[in-house]
Design a protein around this motif. Structure first.
Motif, short mmCIF file in Angstrom:
data_model
loop_
_atom_site.label_atom_id
_atom_site.label_comp_id
_atom_site.label_asym_id
_atom_site.label_seq_id
_atom_site.Cartn_x
_atom_site.Cartn_y
_atom_site.Cartn_z
N LEU A 154 -6.06 0.28 6.45
CA LEU A 154 -5.62 -0.37 5.20
C LEU A 154 -6.04 -1.84 5.18
O LEU A 154 -6.43 -2.37 4.15
N LYS A 191 0.85 -1.20 0.00
CA LYS A 191 0.00 0.00 0.00
C LYS A 191 0.88 1.25 0.00
O LYS A 191 2.01 1.23 0.49
N ALA A 249 3.01 -0.61 4.66
CA ALA A 249 2.72 0.52 3.76
C ALA A 249 3.97 1.35 3.56
O ALA A 249 4.70 1.62 4.52
#
Ligand code: GRF
Length: 225
Positions: free
Chosen positions: A204, A2, A29
């Protein structure tokens, strides 16, 4: 992996906390870019040292509405170029326009140095009873001025109303007799450094759970044809 775009115009300790959580393997991420409205701030230095694109977009005149609209459009173009899954406001001092928010629906979170309520209202429930929700840039100073027993940190979704979007995570700290603004803010920031990476990870994860489901549905439709 991500992608995060972090908007930060301050010292950058929350940006550092995100990068450290990533390095420890606690956050899946990458920070794709850091954008600041101020030149020479810690957040940009931290980004550069980490090899992350560090972009300064100065806003020359806050009171000129046309210039402000043009700034938000430019900011949106810069942010969109990095294709973020989530935009993280970590010490971002400008209100974002509806045009910016509409371009990134449900994709912007903010960390705020005070306790905020779930309902966006004026009062927040704390372990020491109901207290005023402190919004805006002076929330730490206000907590001291009002002599509140507790304050804290909140990570919330960004909506048009300043510091009033739905809460993702929140944590409390007592206000001590010998606190001044710097001491209290430092203690609040240490809460933020735990809370913000946790909240980003949670959001997320929830998102990817939802989109995996959608992909499965699409495969079934494809097979039916
Ligand atoms: C934090 O206290 C955050 O809550 C507020 O701005 C401060 C940014 O600190 N919005 P830093 O730049 O991350 O150290």
């Amino acid at each position: 992996m991500k992608r995060l775009v972090v908007l930060a115009s301050g010292a950058g300790s929350n940006l550092r906390a995100i990068l450290e959580a990533r390095a420890r393997g606690e956050l899946d991420a990458d920070v794709a870019a850091v954008v600041s409205e101020q030149a020479g701030v810690g957040a940009l230095t931290i980004a550069m040292e980490a090899g992350i694109p560090a972009i300064c977009l100065p806003l020359r005149d806050r009171r000129d509405h046309a210039a402000r609209r043009a700034y938000d459009a430019r900011l949106a173009r810069v942010v969109a170029a990095f294709e973020p899954d989530l935009i993280v406001l970590a010490g971002w001092m400008l209100l974002l326009s509806d045009a910016f928010l509409d371009r990134f629906p449900d994709r912007i979170v903010n960390v705020h140095p005070a306790l905020l309520p779930d309902d966006g209202g004026p009062i927040v429930a704390t372990s020491r009873g109901m207290q005023p929700a402190l919004r805006g840039a002076r929330a730490v100073r206000e907590a001291l001025r009002l002599g509140l027993p507790v304050t804290g940190a909140t990570v919330h979704w960004v909506t048009l109303a300043c510091d009033a979007g739905p809460v993702i995570e929140r944590a409390e700290t007592p206000i001590l007799a010998n606190d001044d603004e710097a001491r209290l803010h430092a203690r609040i920031k240490s809460l933020e450094h735990r809370l913000l990476p946790e909240a980003i990870g949670r959001v997320l994860l929830e998102r990817s759970g939802r989109s995996n489901g959608a992909e499965e549905e699409m495969i079934v439709v494809g097979e039916m044809r």
